[in-house]
Design a protein around this motif. Structure first.
Motif, PDB file in Angstrom:
ATOM      1  N   ASP A 168      -0.509   9.297   3.276  1.00 66.65           N
ATOM      2  CA  ASP A 168       0.593  10.248   3.461  1.00 66.65           C
ATOM      3  C   ASP A 168       1.921   9.501   3.527  1.00 66.65           C
ATOM      4  O   ASP A 168       2.915   9.935   2.943  1.00 66.65           O
ATOM      5  CB  ASP A 168       0.393  11.045   4.759  1.00 66.65           C
ATOM      6  CG  ASP A 168      -0.788  11.998   4.663  1.00 66.65           C
ATOM      7  OD1 ASP A 168      -1.020  12.540   3.568  1.00 66.65           O
ATOM      8  OD2 ASP A 168      -1.481  12.187   5.682  1.00 66.65           O
ATOM      9  N   ILE A 169       1.907   8.383   4.275  1.00 66.12           N
ATOM     10  CA  ILE A 169       3.105   7.545   4.346  1.00 66.12           C
ATOM     11  C   ILE A 169       3.301   6.911   2.972  1.00 66.12           C
ATOM     12  O   ILE A 169       2.370   6.390   2.376  1.00 66.12           O
ATOM     13  CB  ILE A 169       2.963   6.487   5.462  1.00 66.12           C
ATOM     14  CG1 ILE A 169       3.065   7.193   6.833  1.00 66.12           C
ATOM     15  CG2 ILE A 169       4.022   5.390   5.322  1.00 66.12           C
ATOM     16  CD1 ILE A 169       2.879   6.295   8.032  1.00 66.12           C
ATOM     17  N   GLN A 170       4.543   6.985   2.468  1.00 70.76           N
ATOM     18  CA  GLN A 170       4.786   6.591   1.081  1.00 70.76           C
ATOM     19  C   GLN A 170       4.628   5.098   0.822  1.00 70.76           C
ATOM     20  O   GLN A 170       4.106   4.709  -0.221  1.00 70.76           O
ATOM     21  CB  GLN A 170       6.204   7.035   0.682  1.00 70.76           C
ATOM     22  CG  GLN A 170       6.588   6.742  -0.749  1.00 70.76           C
ATOM     23  CD  GLN A 170       7.987   7.249  -1.067  1.00 70.76           C
ATOM     24  OE1 GLN A 170       8.184   8.433  -1.290  1.00 70.76           O
ATOM     25  NE2 GLN A 170       8.967   6.354  -1.059  1.00 70.76           N
ATOM     26  N   GLU A 171       5.095   4.265   1.772  1.00 71.28           N
ATOM     27  CA  GLU A 171       5.073   2.821   1.507  1.00 71.28           C
ATOM     28  C   GLU A 171       4.762   2.018   2.767  1.00 71.28           C
ATOM     29  O   GLU A 171       5.363   2.250   3.818  1.00 71.28           O
ATOM     30  CB  GLU A 171       6.445   2.354   0.980  1.00 71.28           C
ATOM     31  CG  GLU A 171       6.850   3.026  -0.315  1.00 71.28           C
ATOM     32  CD  GLU A 171       8.324   2.808  -0.673  1.00 71.28           C
ATOM     33  OE1 GLU A 171       8.913   1.788  -0.257  1.00 71.28           O
ATOM     34  OE2 GLU A 171       8.883   3.687  -1.356  1.00 71.28           O
ATOM     35  N   ALA A 182       2.143  -0.828  -5.688  1.00 73.24           N
ATOM     36  CA  ALA A 182       1.381  -0.935  -4.441  1.00 73.24           C
ATOM     37  C   ALA A 182      -0.010  -0.352  -4.650  1.00 73.24           C
ATOM     38  O   ALA A 182      -0.196   0.546  -5.464  1.00 73.24           O
ATOM     39  CB  ALA A 182       2.090  -0.175  -3.325  1.00 73.24           C
ATOM     40  N   TRP A 183      -0.991  -0.873  -3.895  1.00 74.11           N
ATOM     41  CA  TRP A 183      -2.339  -0.298  -3.947  1.00 74.11           C
ATOM     42  C   TRP A 183      -2.292   1.113  -3.412  1.00 74.11           C
ATOM     43  O   TRP A 183      -1.589   1.385  -2.424  1.00 74.11           O
ATOM     44  CB  TRP A 183      -3.313  -1.167  -3.145  1.00 74.11           C
ATOM     45  CG  TRP A 183      -3.392  -2.560  -3.679  1.00 74.11           C
ATOM     46  CD1 TRP A 183      -2.898  -3.693  -3.100  1.00 74.11           C
ATOM     47  CD2 TRP A 183      -3.958  -2.961  -4.939  1.00 74.11           C
ATOM     48  NE1 TRP A 183      -3.116  -4.780  -3.916  1.00 74.11           N
ATOM     49  CE2 TRP A 183      -3.772  -4.356  -5.056  1.00 74.11           C
ATOM     50  CE3 TRP A 183      -4.600  -2.285  -5.982  1.00 74.11           C
ATOM     51  CZ2 TRP A 183      -4.193  -5.091  -6.165  1.00 74.11           C
ATOM     52  CZ3 TRP A 183      -5.034  -3.007  -7.091  1.00 74.11           C
ATOM     53  CH2 TRP A 183      -4.824  -4.401  -7.167  1.00 74.11           C
ATOM     54  N   ALA A 184      -3.030   1.997  -4.069  1.00 73.40           N
ATOM     55  CA  ALA A 184      -3.011   3.415  -3.679  1.00 73.40           C
ATOM     56  C   ALA A 184      -4.424   3.893  -3.380  1.00 73.40           C
ATOM     57  O   ALA A 184      -4.980   4.727  -4.097  1.00 73.40           O
ATOM     58  CB  ALA A 184      -2.371   4.250  -4.785  1.00 73.40           C
ATOM     59  N   HIS A 230      -0.215  -8.605  -0.929  1.00 73.41           N
ATOM     60  CA  HIS A 230      -0.691  -7.625  -1.920  1.00 73.41           C
ATOM     61  C   HIS A 230      -2.112  -7.996  -2.369  1.00 73.41           C
ATOM     62  O   HIS A 230      -3.006  -7.139  -2.431  1.00 73.41           O
ATOM     63  CB  HIS A 230       0.291  -7.595  -3.097  1.00 73.41           C
ATOM     64  CG  HIS A 230       0.039  -6.515  -4.097  1.00 73.41           C
ATOM     65  ND1 HIS A 230      -0.776  -6.699  -5.190  1.00 73.41           N
ATOM     66  CD2 HIS A 230       0.492  -5.237  -4.181  1.00 73.41           C
ATOM     67  CE1 HIS A 230      -0.798  -5.577  -5.911  1.00 73.41           C
ATOM     68  NE2 HIS A 230      -0.035  -4.672  -5.322  1.00 73.41           N
ATOM     69  N   ALA A 231      -2.341  -9.267  -2.646  1.00 75.84           N
ATOM     70  CA  ALA A 231      -3.673  -9.729  -3.074  1.00 75.84           C
ATOM     71  C   ALA A 231      -4.684  -9.617  -1.938  1.00 75.84           C
ATOM     72  O   ALA A 231      -5.845  -9.238  -2.159  1.00 75.84           O
ATOM     73  CB  ALA A 231      -3.582 -11.180  -3.570  1.00 75.84           C
ATOM     74  N   VAL A 269       0.873  -1.181   0.000  1.00 73.84           N
ATOM     75  CA  VAL A 269       0.000   0.000   0.000  1.00 73.84           C
ATOM     76  C   VAL A 269       0.900   1.218   0.000  1.00 73.84           C
ATOM     77  O   VAL A 269       1.916   1.243   0.705  1.00 73.84           O
ATOM     78  CB  VAL A 269      -0.913   0.042   1.258  1.00 73.84           C
ATOM     79  CG1 VAL A 269      -1.664   1.374   1.333  1.00 73.84           C
ATOM     80  CG2 VAL A 269      -1.904  -1.114   1.266  1.00 73.84           C
ATOM     81  N   GLY A 270       0.527   2.223  -0.774  1.00 71.93           N
ATOM     82  CA  GLY A 270       1.398   3.393  -0.789  1.00 71.93           C
ATOM     83  C   GLY A 270       0.741   4.635  -1.322  1.00 71.93           C
ATOM     84  O   GLY A 270      -0.339   4.622  -1.896  1.00 71.93           O
TER      85      GLY A 270
END
Ligand code: PGA
Ligand code: ZN
Length: 399
Positions: free
Chosen positions: A150-153, A196-198, A175-176, A139-140
């Motif tokens: 806000d947190i990048q990764e 990453a999911w955004a 991730h899935a 997630v990112g």
């Protein structure tokens, strides 16, 4: 002996041009490598020039000094020539993108001459037999995606994985699982630059989501999976006000330190990269004092793979690990020197991709060659799986 160096523009994963280098040797050795590119770049990184300019400058200054002069297998000599040809501290003449592409292509040509895999050439006969655990961005947001966290990764960290392959598949499963949880909650979602999911959710929700996804996969695979962060603190920090600016709040440096320390404890985070601004060694040292015994506090923009900046950090106890990105400093020699200095002072090294990548898999070999505990190279997406699949192949070949 190097007989030809060819440079060209190719596409990176964001659709931007980047530099690719081919190095050819007299004995028929061949190596090809391409420069990655950052979006949340550190202030003190070596300079990436527009590829057309970087290529022209390298052809003028560096290529003539390499051809007929250097052995591809002599990495220190190749890289010293690149530095001398450039003549600046930060590769602002030939561009760190030209430099790193040539440096890595020479390494591959050197390995080819020996008939050895790249990790073997770089790591030598007395290399350890450990494999890096991949940290997978699930997630990112930040500079890598609009309207996301806000947190990048948020990085899956399969610290209990019995093999590199198990770790790679576990990260893909997390991730899935994140995607499934988002679908359940009716949150529509695209992906950021690293795959990453955004989602358009706040950081608090992201922590709950990743924590749950990690637990689900942990139950499935039966080994420990933790997670970690790249806060990319320099992107949140406002030097004018001296505060960290989040979408919904603002934190002073002391508050930021406490916020991160609380997150480390609450979620048992295995890894926290750039939790603070890239100029604030002191705040890094304070946080490391507080949680450095239970998590890796890693300097990316803080150290930019630079031994001078790392030495300053070591002096004051800022962080306990360093991110290694060859293109931040310009050559493999510099990256090796940074890892060596880190190791000598008990700092761990984490070899890393950039948000803009190519199919080049050199960092997989670099991570194995240098025996680092972690590699950060995404979880899914072709330019990310290029490295992950290479790790699986290396492990298969080496064992
Ligand atoms: P970048 O981000 O490649 O865009 O700099 C990656 C990171 O901050 O680690
Ligand atoms: Zn980072």
């Amino acid at each position: 002996l190097i007989t030809d160096v060819r440079l060209r523009r190719i596409l990176d994963s964001r659709g931007n041009p980047t530099v690719e280098a081919d190095v050819v040797t007299e004995s028929g050795g061949f190596g090809r490598a391409a420069a990655p590119s950052g979006a949340s770049t550190g202030e003190y990184e070596a300079i990436e020039r527009p590829p057309t300019e970087a290529i022209a400058a390298a052809r003028e200054h560096a290529v003539p000094r390499l051809i007929g002069e250097a052995y591809a297998g002599n990495q220190r000599e190749v890289d010293a020539i690149l530095r001398a040809a450039d003549g600046t501290d930060d590769f602002s003449e030939i561009g760190a993108n030209s430099a790193v592409a040539i440096s890595m292509a020479a390494a591959k040509a050197g390995a080819d001459v020996l008939g050895a895999p790249l990790f073997q050439h770089l790591g030598g006969a007395f290399r350890g037999d450990n494999f890096p655990i991949p940290l997978g961005n699930v997630v990112g947001g930040g500079e890598h995606a609009a309207d996301a966290t806000d947190i990048q990764e948020f990085l899956a960290a399969p610290i209990g994985a019995p093999s590199v392959g198990d770790a790679v598949f576990a990260n893909a499963a997390v991730h899935a699982a994140v995607s499934d949880l988002l679908t359940e909650r009716d949150v529509p979602c695209g992906k950021g630059d690293e795959g990453a999911w955004a989602p358009s959710i706040d950081d608090g929700e992201a922590f709950e989501l990743v924590d749950e996804a990690v637990s689900l996969v942990e139950d499935e695979v039966g080994f420990e999976i933790s997670f970690g962060l790249d806060v990319a603190g320099a992107e949140l920090y406002d030097a004018g006000s001296g505060t960290y600016e989040y979408s919904d709040t603002s934190r002073t440096t002391d508050e930021q330190i406490e916020y991160i320390a609380d997150l480390v404890r609450e979620y048992d985070l295995a890894y926290v990269e750039d939790p603070l601004d890239e100029n604030d060694y002191e705040a890094f040292a304070d946080l490391t004092d507080e949680v450095g015994d239970r998590t890796l506090v890693c300097g990316d923009d803080l150290f930019v793979t630079n031994t001078d900046r790392l030495a300053d950090g070591i002096d004051v106890g800022a962080a306990n690990s360093i991110l290694i990105k060859p293109n931040q400093i310009g050559t493999l020699t510099d990256a090796f020197d940074a890892i060596e200095l880190a190791t000598a002072h008990g700092y761990d090294s984490v070899v890393s991709h950039r948000s803009g990548e190519t199919e080049d898999a050199t960092i997989a070999h670099l991570a194995v060659a240098t025996d680092v505990p972690f590699i950060k190279t995404g979880a899914v997406g072709g330019e990310r799986t290029a490295k992950l699949n290479e790790l699986i192949r290396i492990a298969d070949d080496a064992t």
